[in-house]
Design an enzyme around this catalytic site. Structure first.
Site, PDB file in Angstrom:
ATOM      1  N   ASP A 100      -1.978   1.819  -5.478  1.00 53.35           N
ATOM      2  CA  ASP A 100      -3.222   1.257  -6.137  1.00 53.35           C
ATOM      3  C   ASP A 100      -4.260   1.938  -6.761  1.00 53.35           C
ATOM      4  O   ASP A 100      -5.277   1.864  -7.225  1.00 53.35           O
ATOM      5  CB  ASP A 100      -3.821  -0.077  -5.223  1.00 53.35           C
ATOM      6  CG  ASP A 100      -3.148  -1.181  -5.475  1.00 53.35           C
ATOM      7  OD1 ASP A 100      -2.527  -1.592  -6.362  1.00 53.35           O
ATOM      8  OD2 ASP A 100      -3.402  -2.041  -4.434  1.00 53.35           O
ATOM      9  N   ARG A 116      -5.481   0.655   1.212  1.00 52.56           N
ATOM     10  CA  ARG A 116      -5.982   1.413   0.247  1.00 52.56           C
ATOM     11  C   ARG A 116      -7.146   2.361   0.759  1.00 52.56           C
ATOM     12  O   ARG A 116      -7.958   3.017   0.074  1.00 52.56           O
ATOM     13  CB  ARG A 116      -6.751   0.520  -0.909  1.00 52.56           C
ATOM     14  CG  ARG A 116      -5.676  -0.520  -1.555  1.00 52.56           C
ATOM     15  CD  ARG A 116      -6.494  -0.901  -2.777  1.00 52.56           C
ATOM     16  NE  ARG A 116      -6.780   0.077  -3.794  1.00 52.56           N
ATOM     17  CZ  ARG A 116      -7.604  -0.311  -4.854  1.00 52.56           C
ATOM     18  NH1 ARG A 116      -7.819  -1.459  -5.209  1.00 52.56           N
ATOM     19  NH2 ARG A 116      -7.815   0.790  -5.851  1.00 52.56           N
ATOM     20  N   ARG A 124     -14.271  -9.006  -1.294  1.00 55.32           N
ATOM     21  CA  ARG A 124     -13.760  -7.585  -0.972  1.00 55.32           C
ATOM     22  C   ARG A 124     -15.289  -6.687  -0.407  1.00 55.32           C
ATOM     23  O   ARG A 124     -15.348  -6.475   0.925  1.00 55.32           O
ATOM     24  CB  ARG A 124     -13.685  -6.689  -2.214  1.00 55.32           C
ATOM     25  CG  ARG A 124     -12.094  -7.318  -2.793  1.00 55.32           C
ATOM     26  CD  ARG A 124     -10.960  -6.802  -1.566  1.00 55.32           C
ATOM     27  NE  ARG A 124      -9.652  -7.449  -1.885  1.00 55.32           N
ATOM     28  CZ  ARG A 124      -8.808  -6.682  -2.750  1.00 55.32           C
ATOM     29  NH1 ARG A 124      -9.137  -5.514  -3.331  1.00 55.32           N
ATOM     30  NH2 ARG A 124      -7.558  -7.033  -3.162  1.00 55.32           N
ATOM     31  N   HIS A 172     -12.517  -9.643  -7.290  1.00 56.64           N
ATOM     32  CA  HIS A 172     -13.559  -8.633  -7.581  1.00 56.64           C
ATOM     33  C   HIS A 172     -14.433  -8.932  -8.796  1.00 56.64           C
ATOM     34  O   HIS A 172     -13.848  -9.740  -9.601  1.00 56.64           O
ATOM     35  CB  HIS A 172     -12.998  -7.278  -8.255  1.00 56.64           C
ATOM     36  CG  HIS A 172     -12.484  -6.348  -7.104  1.00 56.64           C
ATOM     37  ND1 HIS A 172     -11.224  -5.595  -7.325  1.00 56.64           N
ATOM     38  CD2 HIS A 172     -12.841  -5.904  -6.087  1.00 56.64           C
ATOM     39  CE1 HIS A 172     -11.033  -4.571  -6.306  1.00 56.64           C
ATOM     40  NE2 HIS A 172     -11.956  -5.076  -5.503  1.00 56.64           N
ATOM     41  N   CYS A 230     -10.131  -2.247 -14.353  1.00 52.24           N
ATOM     42  CA  CYS A 230      -9.778  -1.575 -12.873  1.00 52.24           C
ATOM     43  C   CYS A 230      -9.405  -0.216 -13.031  1.00 52.24           C
ATOM     44  O   CYS A 230      -9.430   0.514 -12.043  1.00 52.24           O
ATOM     45  CB  CYS A 230      -8.581  -2.708 -12.640  1.00 52.24           C
ATOM     46  SG  CYS A 230      -8.962  -4.197 -12.004  1.00 52.24           S
TER      47      CYS A 230
HETATM   48  N1  ARG Z   1      -3.950  -4.199  -6.088  1.00 48.55           N
HETATM   49  C1  ARG Z   1      -5.457  -3.900  -6.140  1.00 48.55           C
HETATM   50  C2  ARG Z   1      -6.098  -4.505  -4.987  1.00 48.55           C
HETATM   51  O1  ARG Z   1      -5.992  -5.877  -4.890  1.00 48.55           O
HETATM   52  C3  ARG Z   1      -6.095  -4.231  -7.659  1.00 48.55           C
HETATM   53  C4  ARG Z   1      -7.365  -3.688  -7.719  1.00 48.55           C
HETATM   54  C5  ARG Z   1      -7.918  -3.932  -9.030  1.00 48.55           C
HETATM   55  N2  ARG Z   1      -9.226  -3.358  -9.363  1.00 48.55           N
HETATM   56  C6  ARG Z   1     -10.333  -4.097  -9.654  1.00 48.55           C
HETATM   57  N3  ARG Z   1     -11.294  -3.125 -10.085  1.00 48.55           N
HETATM   58  N4  ARG Z   1     -10.386  -5.181  -9.887  1.00 48.55           N
HETATM   59  O2  ARG Z   1      -7.115  -3.951  -4.591  1.00 48.55           O
END
Ligand code: ARG
Length: 268
Positions: free
Chosen positions: A67, A92, A138, A167, A261
């Protein structure tokens, strides 16, 4: 008259991109991803920024961090101050250090690694002298005090309520210091009232455009780069005097990410 200002972006080539785990509802590890196509789509995005006159720096992708292409999550940079991410998910976590080193090695004076979970520009959207700060999935709500102290900017907390829009940058995009576009149903009732009061002239996205990740867009004040399938937003932006640039990000969407992203803005 809308005006473009030159931007400085940081991007990460999707050399190790795949969907091998699921940390948001869009990710389906059982579905194949076309790695070559992902790279080509990402290349096109980078070229487009260069064509628009912006500066693009690159960070080396790290094996085992699929990612990492989503550079927006690595940090938040305003006035040359770098607030490094701390990821919600273990998968991550190691990305944060790669971003910290990148900025530290380039002589950014203030590179801060906070205690609280924050996923960079994924949840923090600088808008003039304010930062719109998303929470709910998040970034910790506790991040917001620290955010305010670090940047010395006014922080507006916005609570996300739909897990598909996990997000802030999947539900809202800053078009210029005074203008945003957003998807109302992604926000709590209270946060929606805040947005309506702050931005009575906002561009409102339909469910279809939000689901197409149309809000995961990048604006320089005039040019707005966004996914090509967000057709309603594309015409609405044109009517409002912006210049939309549609791109195909089909492979990146399989990880729940698109244009914004992939793009971390470095603000000096
Ligand atoms: N697979 C990543 C996650 O879930 C995607 C992140 C996407 N980034 C963003 N800025 N929305 O963390």
């Amino acid at each position: 008259m809308r005006e473009a200002t030159k931007r400085h972006y940081l991007m990460c080539p999707p050399a190790h991109f795949e969907v091998s785990y699921a940390i948001n509802p869009w990710m389906r590890p059982d579905k194949p991803v076309d790695a070559e196509l992902a790279m080509a789509q990402w290349e096109r995005l980078r070229e487009l920024y260069l064509e628009l006159g912006h500066e693009v720096d690159l960070i080396d992708p790290v094996e085992g961090l699929p990612d990492m292409v989503f550079a927006a999550n690595g940090a938040t940079v305003v006035d040359g101050k770098v607030l490094v991410a701390r990821f919600r998910h273990e998968e991550r976590a190691a990305e944060a250090d790669a971003y910290r080193s990148w900025f530290a090695e380039r002589g950014y004076a203030e590179v801060h690694v906070p205690e609280y979970v924050n996923e960079g520009e994924g949840d923090f959207a600088p808008a003039g002298r304010r930062i719109l700060a998303g929470t709910g999935f998040r970034s910790d709500a506790a991040a917001h005090e620290g955010l305010k102290a670090f940047f010395g900017l006014h922080v507006v907390v916005l609570t996300l309520v739909d897990p598909r829009f996990y997000h802030l940058d999947t539900a809202l995009c800053v078009l210029d210091d005074e203008t945003v576009m957003y998807y109302p149903a992604a926000f709590s009732v209270e946060s929606l009232a805040v947005l309506r009061a702050l931005y009575p002239e906002a561009v409102i996205a339909s469910r279809e455009d939000a689901e197409a990740f149309g809000l995961n867009a990048v604006s320089d004040g005039l040019n707005v780069v966004l996914p090509e399938t967000a057709t309603g937003l594309i015409s609405e932006l044109r009517e409002r005097g912006f210049v939309p640039h549609a791109v195909d990000t089909s492979e990146l969407l399989k990880a729940g990410g698109s244009v914004k992203c992939c793009t971390l803005e470095i603000r000096r």
